[in-house]
Motif scaffolding. Structure first.
Motif, short mmCIF file in Angstrom:
data_model
loop_
_atom_site.label_atom_id
_atom_site.label_comp_id
_atom_site.label_asym_id
_atom_site.label_seq_id
_atom_site.Cartn_x
_atom_site.Cartn_y
_atom_site.Cartn_z
N ASN A 100 0.81 -1.21 0.00
CA ASN A 100 0.00 0.00 0.00
C ASN A 100 0.85 1.27 0.00
O ASN A 100 0.36 2.34 -0.31
N ALA A 101 2.12 1.12 0.34
CA ALA A 101 3.00 2.29 0.30
C ALA A 101 3.57 2.54 -1.09
O ALA A 101 4.18 3.58 -1.34
N LEU A 102 3.42 1.57 -2.00
CA LEU A 102 4.26 1.60 -3.20
C LEU A 102 3.53 1.75 -4.53
O LEU A 102 4.17 1.88 -5.58
N MET A 103 2.21 1.74 -4.53
CA MET A 103 1.50 1.77 -5.83
C MET A 103 1.79 3.07 -6.57
O MET A 103 1.52 4.16 -6.06
N GLY A 104 2.34 2.93 -7.73
CA GLY A 104 2.69 4.13 -8.50
C GLY A 104 3.89 4.87 -7.96
O GLY A 104 4.29 5.90 -8.48
N ILE A 105 4.48 4.37 -6.88
CA ILE A 105 5.67 4.98 -6.29
C ILE A 105 6.91 4.26 -6.80
O ILE A 105 7.87 4.87 -7.25
N THR A 106 6.86 2.92 -6.71
CA THR A 106 7.91 2.11 -7.33
C THR A 106 7.35 0.72 -7.55
O THR A 106 6.34 0.36 -6.96
N ARG A 107 8.01 -0.06 -8.41
CA ARG A 107 7.51 -1.40 -8.69
C ARG A 107 8.51 -2.43 -8.18
O ARG A 107 9.68 -2.44 -8.61
N PRO A 108 8.09 -3.32 -7.28
CA PRO A 108 9.01 -4.32 -6.72
C PRO A 108 9.79 -5.07 -7.79
O PRO A 108 10.99 -5.33 -7.62
N GLY A 109 9.13 -5.39 -8.89
CA GLY A 109 9.82 -6.10 -9.97
C GLY A 109 10.97 -5.29 -10.53
O GLY A 109 12.02 -5.84 -10.90
N LEU B 65 -4.42 5.21 -7.79
CA LEU B 65 -3.61 4.27 -7.01
C LEU B 65 -2.37 4.98 -6.45
O LEU B 65 -2.02 4.81 -5.28
N ARG B 66 -1.73 5.76 -7.31
CA ARG B 66 -0.56 6.49 -6.82
C ARG B 66 -0.96 7.47 -5.71
O ARG B 66 -0.29 7.55 -4.68
N ALA B 67 -2.07 8.14 -5.92
CA ALA B 67 -2.53 9.10 -4.89
C ALA B 67 -2.82 8.37 -3.59
O ALA B 67 -2.55 8.88 -2.50
N ALA B 68 -3.37 7.16 -3.69
CA ALA B 68 -3.68 6.39 -2.48
C ALA B 68 -2.40 6.11 -1.70
O ALA B 68 -2.34 6.30 -0.47
N SER B 69 -1.37 5.66 -2.40
CA SER B 69 -0.11 5.38 -1.71
C SER B 69 0.50 6.67 -1.14
O SER B 69 1.01 6.68 -0.02
N GLU B 70 0.43 7.71 -1.92
CA GLU B 70 0.98 8.99 -1.44
C GLU B 70 0.28 9.44 -0.16
O GLU B 70 0.92 9.86 0.81
N MET B 71 -1.04 9.34 -0.17
CA MET B 71 -1.78 9.80 1.00
C MET B 71 -1.60 8.84 2.19
O MET B 71 -1.61 9.27 3.34
N ALA B 72 -1.42 7.55 1.91
CA ALA B 72 -1.15 6.59 2.99
C ALA B 72 0.14 7.00 3.70
O ALA B 72 0.23 6.98 4.94
N VAL B 73 1.13 7.37 2.90
CA VAL B 73 2.43 7.74 3.47
C VAL B 73 2.37 9.12 4.14
O VAL B 73 2.94 9.32 5.21
N LEU B 74 1.63 10.02 3.52
CA LEU B 74 1.48 11.34 4.14
C LEU B 74 0.75 11.21 5.49
O LEU B 74 1.18 11.79 6.50
N ASN B 75 -0.33 10.47 5.50
CA ASN B 75 -1.08 10.28 6.75
C ASN B 75 -0.19 9.68 7.84
O ASN B 75 -0.23 10.10 8.99
N ALA B 76 0.61 8.68 7.47
CA ALA B 76 1.46 8.02 8.46
C ALA B 76 2.50 8.98 9.01
O ALA B 76 2.73 9.04 10.22
#
Lengths: 447, 128, 478
Positions: free
Chosen positions: C246-255, C343-354
């Motif tokens: 949830n921290a990584l969608m559109g932020i970076t790709r594990p692969g 999706l990217r915004a979701a990860s960004e906001m998850a990280v901002l909220n944290a």
């Protein structure tokens, strides 16, 4: 702005100020720069209305059991789900909670799980039931591992009947890669109970049978548990389809040490194969070797009755590599649904529904057997599934049935090469007399 | 922390005492304190033989589980079955009533390699 | 929250009462086989209203996302959109038997295929199998895939799996189930994998490394490229624990980072409900060279339409049928409604909220490692100078209307309090939680008893877990 993201521009600015940053991007400086912020090649966002329309379109490309008379079982069963069950199970307080780590605010989930455990114990005739596995197949694989552990790791042979659901046997082989344990008994697809008993020895961890077996037949279990216990092994019974236990002697009564089953028929619906419910029951004697979560009764500081997750030290978060299983998230909601279904149907309903399945299946079998070119070849007793020898390949017959609005039975030749043109037909309370008569009539025309 | 002056100790917080021809084995006061409420014991069976350092059973509390290791080689002669029904005795009387097994040592000299009460006390203090 | 006890369903049962209705039999009865039938079946007997009240009352004894803020670390308790439930209940998708002819399930197979494609794109993999039923199940599949890969190359001396000490408990358990031994790696003071320790363990007996990134401290692995390269250089593979995607969608790709195989948690990252403990769904994604080993069957597409195929060197089936299909529908609905930007915004906001919540909580409950966190952070939950421990803080949060965070995990942090707010919570909610934490820190000094006695508002208070474990009562005994 997505409906699921409540942060306004103003909120973002204030929050960034509090953290001491000027942009959201700065939060991600630990991510290697060359791999930061990739472009995702996905279709753009759609509204709720649009996604539902897209899904309705997909649904139209399916033939659902709601529109077809369904005589297909073979591990997944089409049963009626009383309206009150999903109405209760879909309450947000159940649906959007997680594993009850904090018992004081999870008594709803915990008590419902305790009730589920109790009702499944009654249904299977066993003493302890865990809070669920992924499905019947993974329950069986875990039962094999548990048997090995009960034998203190010294017994390395798992004997499995070839008449256990083929997918279950495949899953067990995935769980126990070659070399770790010997899985045997099903090399000869014709092996009967006598052949399997003859394989029992001091190396045997367990014997696994399915009752009714994959072909629908009831096993003659006289002396079976005694023979297994004589060599110090465990008897594992796959009790599929689980509705049979509304009518039949429970495995606990004939000496089973572990009972597993697919709990999907208990209110979960077909859902194209999941989420289903791995039922797992055992005797109290072996509870410490049992995988999965358990809910137990206790008291609080004021002496009030309450429920907690218990015997946790068996589990992965404490025992890590020495745990009885790696299972963590299970099928909690489906266990809740199954518990609700059993509570709703109750004593009378479970017996009644099992009887309807039984009698209607026998009515169907008698009718099909009377057709010139079809023969019911199930010998002995069956519950609600039976094998029909057909005059043509089963997929051809099923194609013709489909055109008449009927979803036919399972093609046994897919798993048993000798079962040429043999169809496994399933009848439940969803198939009324008209549907059955129609099936018989159409089969007669195809023949 | 309570100590039994007659016992020798291991780094895994078990103790061993001589009792005539036999040796007697349990977990230390420090161990029971760390585990807190002990709820379950899985002991070995009489007649089982173990090499030095083998795991012979498991003790569980509400929140933890710990393997029992035998620091000497030998054969199990007696198991304290009372603990299976009342594992909480391991909390209340770890050196007395809560002995876990008695065993016949294959090499009694292994006993001398274990820690003295003083060394063990020092060891637990350093560990913290 | 309802704070009254509810009797067991058995205790409200009364002989002769019924909720169910069933149709007439309509066919002749057949003799039941003698000796095969059961004598009794003591299930409850209740009316439909009894039933409805009972389960309504039970539900009211739960905290849930729908009712309260639920910052349970590592579990991503984000809002579960209601449209997901409607989508999963569409009759043409839900009332479908898994063994129907493929021609009659083209819509279901299409959805599976599209979901596989979306997950591949989001995490940067060549292929995905949706079959595993939960995170730990996907993880087990992942380790079996690594095993099958090494075996296919005749590389049989690899026996040890490297697992950082900050890993989920399922990592070692899955490894042991696969017949490998676990070697634990320490973390360095910034919460990363200790590179020196890693290098010392790297030899030709290494199966691979199981990497949780962001790790259980909520921190992005700063040496992720170097860790992956080091393992690859000794012939090992990198397993990625996708629980924290949830921290990584559109932020970076594990692969893209060098992960070879990863499990997704659809019930965390993709907003499907946790159901009081499941069902989850734990698809696995892999690189090109591991694709032949995926469990299956998986959905494929050709000129004739969609079909199910088993990859050529598959590790086999992980469960019956194809996975938790009902969860797929919900996750697919979420991905389509969010789109790539969402999706990217979701990860960004998850990280901002944290990070925002961390800034507000840290003055009272210091964080374990002071760095920019990802979607969650770990504080120390005890209050120094008092006898208040993490458990007391957690229980007091209940009184103040919050589900407690994850406690005493990860094990490498003493008195851990693992807090994951998720992106679906508003600033107002985070502020209220921060105020509650501040109040608790004060109470610890001024009125510790109120913390020791917490919770006060629940149907039961602190429960005797020792009694439950010593004398297990696991079923209603009548």
């Amino acid at each position: 702005m997505s409906p699921y993201l409540p942060q306004t521009e103003n909120d973002r600015r204030t929050m960034l100020e509090t953290i001491g940053l000027s942009s959201v991007e700065e939060l991600f400086e630990d991510v290697p720069e060359q791999h930061r912020f990739p472009t995702l090649n996905l279709p753009g966002a759609v509204s709720e209305m649009e996604i539902l329309n897209e899904l309705y379109g997909m649904a139209l490309k399916n033939s659902s059991t709601g529109c077809y008379a369904t005589f297909l079982g073979a591990g997944a069963y089409n049963h009626f789900v009383p309206s009150a069950v999903p109405a209760m199970a879909s309450r947000g307080e159940f649906l959007t909670a997680y594993t009850p780590y904090q018992p004081e605010v999870s008594q709803g989930t915990l008590q419902a799980a305790f009730e589920y455990q109790s009702m499944i114990a009654e249904l299977t005739g066993m003493e302890v039931v865990n809070a669920s596995h992924y499905d019947g197949a993974t329950s069986m694989a875990e039962a094999a591992i548990m048997s090995h552990n009960v034998g203190r790791g010294k017994r390395n042979k798992i004997i499995v009947s070839p008449r256990v659901d083929p997918q279950y046997r495949q899953v067990m082989r995935t769980y126990l890669p070659a070399g770790q344990l010997l899985i045997t008994g099903d090399e000869d697809l014709n092996a009967g109970l006598g052949d399997l008993k003859a394989m029992l020895d001091g190396e045997t961890a367990c014997l696994i049978v399915q009752n009714p077996d994959f072909f629908g037949q009831l096993l003659d279990v006289d002396g079976l548990a005694e023979a297994v216990h004589e060599v110090g092994a465990l008897l594992v019974v796959v009790a599929n389809p689980i509705h049979s236990l509304g009518l039949l002697k429970p495995p606990g009564e004939y000496g089973a040490d572990i009972v597993v089953a697919e709990g999907q028929p208990l209110g979960a619906g077909l859902n194209f194969g999941g989420p289903y419910l791995g039922v797992f029951a055992a005797t109290m004697k072996h509870v410490r070797k049992m995988p999965g979560r358990l809910v137990g009764e206790t008291v609080d500081v004021d002496g009030a009755r309450g429920f907690v997750l218990t015997l946790a030290p068996r589990e992965q978060h404490i025992r890590r590599e020495k745990a009885t299983s790696n299972i963590c998230t299970n099928q909690g909601l489906i266990a809740l649904i199954a518990g609700m279904y059993l509570a709703y149907m109750g004593k009378g309903g479970m017996q009644n529904v099992a009887e309807i399945c039984y009698h209607r299946a026998h009515y169907a079998a008698a009718g099909i057997d009377k057709l010139d070119r079809y023969q019911v070849i199930s010998s002995g007793h069956f519950f609600n599934e039976f094998v029909v020898q057909c005059p043509k390949p089963v997929d051809e017959i099923n194609q013709a049935l489909l055109e008449e609005g009927i979803l036919g039975g399972y093609d046994l030749q897919l798993d048993y090469p000798e079962a040429v043109n043999q169809m496994l037909v399933c009848v439940t309370e969803m198939n009324d007399r008209m549907q059955i008569d129609r099936l018989i009539q159409v089969l007669g025309q195809i023949g | 922390m309570k100590l039994d002056k007659d016992a020798r100790y291991t780094k895994e917080h078990e103790w061993i005492r001589k009792e005539g021809e036999l040796f007697i084995y349990g977990i230390s006061d420090h161990a029971q304190d760390q585990l807190s409420d002990i709820v379950f014991l899985e002991p070995p069976e009489v007649g089982d033989s173990f090499a030095q350092g083998d795991s012979i059973g498991v003790v569980e509390s509400v929140k933890a589980a710990s393997d029992l290791y035998l620091p000497m080689s030998g054969e199990i002669v007696k198991v304290n079955d009372a603990l299976v029904d009342a594992p909480e005795i391991m909390n209340s009387d770890p050196y007395g009533e809560a002995w876990i097994i008695k065993f016949k040592a294959s090499d009694p000299a292994e006993f001398d390699q274990l820690m003295s009460p003083e060394d063990y006390e020092k060891y637990t203090q350093e560990e913290e | 929250m309802r704070n009254q006890l509810e009797p067991l369903i058995f205790e409200i049962s009364s002989p002769g009462r019924e909720a169910f209705t069933l149709p007439e039999l309509g066919v002749p009865e057949v003799q039941l086989p003698e000796g095969y039938t059961r004598q009794q079946l003591n299930l409850p007997e209740v009316s439909e209203l009894d039933f409805v009240r009972h389960y309504t009352h039970l539900s009211q004894m739960n905290y849930s996302i729908d009712t309260v803020f639920y910052p349970l670390g590592s579990c991503t308790m984000k809002y579960n959109p209601k449209v997901n439930e409607k989508a999963a209940a569409i009759e043409g998708l839900s009332q479908v038997h898994p063994l129907q002819p493929e021609s009659t399930v083209q819509g279901s197979l299409q959805l599976m295929y599209e979901l596989q494609e979306a997950l591949k794109e989001i995490a940067g993999f060549a292929a995905v199998s949706l079959q595993p039923a939960a995170g730990a199940h996907g993880e087990f599949a992942g380790v079996l895939i690594m095993r099958a890969y090494h075996e296919s190359r005749g590389d049989s001396k690899r026996t040890k799996m490297l697992i950082p000490d900050s890993a989920h408990g399922t990592n070692p358990a899955s490894t042991a189930m696969s017949g490998y031994t676990v070697v634990e790696l320490p973390s360095d003071e910034r919460g990363n994998v200790d590179l020196e320790a890693l290098k010392q363990e790297c030899d030709d007996t290494v199966v691979g490394l199981m990497l949780t990134n962001p790790n259980t401290l909520g921190l992005f692995e700063e040496h992720v490229l170097e860790v992956c390269e080091t393992i690859h250089n000794c012939g090992g593979l990198i397993y990625g624990d996708g629980a924290n995607l949830n921290a990584l969608m559109g932020i970076t790709r594990p692969g893209d980072l060098g992960i070879d195989v990863l499990h997704f948690n659809l019930h965390k990252t993709f907003s499907t409900p946790h159901g009081g403990g499941g069902p989850g769904s734990g698809p696995v994604g892999v690189t090109e060279n591991l694709a032949p080993f995926l469990p299956g069957p998986i959905a494929a597409k050709d000129d004739d339409g969609y079909k199910l195929v088993l990859p050529e060197q598959s590790i086999g089936r992980m469960k019956a049928f194809y996975g938790n299909y009902g969860v797929f529908i919900r996750a697919y609905t979420y991905i389509r409604m969010m789109g790539p930007d969402g999706l990217r915004a979701a990860s960004e906001m998850a990280v901002l909220n944290a990070n925002y919540l961390k800034a507000r909580v840290a003055p009272h409950f210091p964080v374990a490692v002071e760095r920019t966190c990802m979607h969650e952070f770990v504080s120390h939950g005890d209050v120094p100078g008092t006898d208040i421990i993490t458990l007391d803080v957690a229980k007091r949060l209940i009184d103040l209307g919050f589900h407690p965070p994850t406690i005493y995990f990860p094990l490498i942090v003493h008195d851990a309090l693992m807090i994951e707010p998720t992106e679906t919570e508003s600033k107002e909610t985070l502020d209220a939680f921060a105020v509650a934490m501040t109040r608790i820190a004060e109470e610890a000094r001024t009125n510790p008893q109120v913390l020791h006695d917490a919770p006060h508002i629940t149907p039961v208070r602190r429960l005797d877990e020792a009694q439950a474990a010593r004398k297990p009562v696991l079923c209603y005994k009548g």
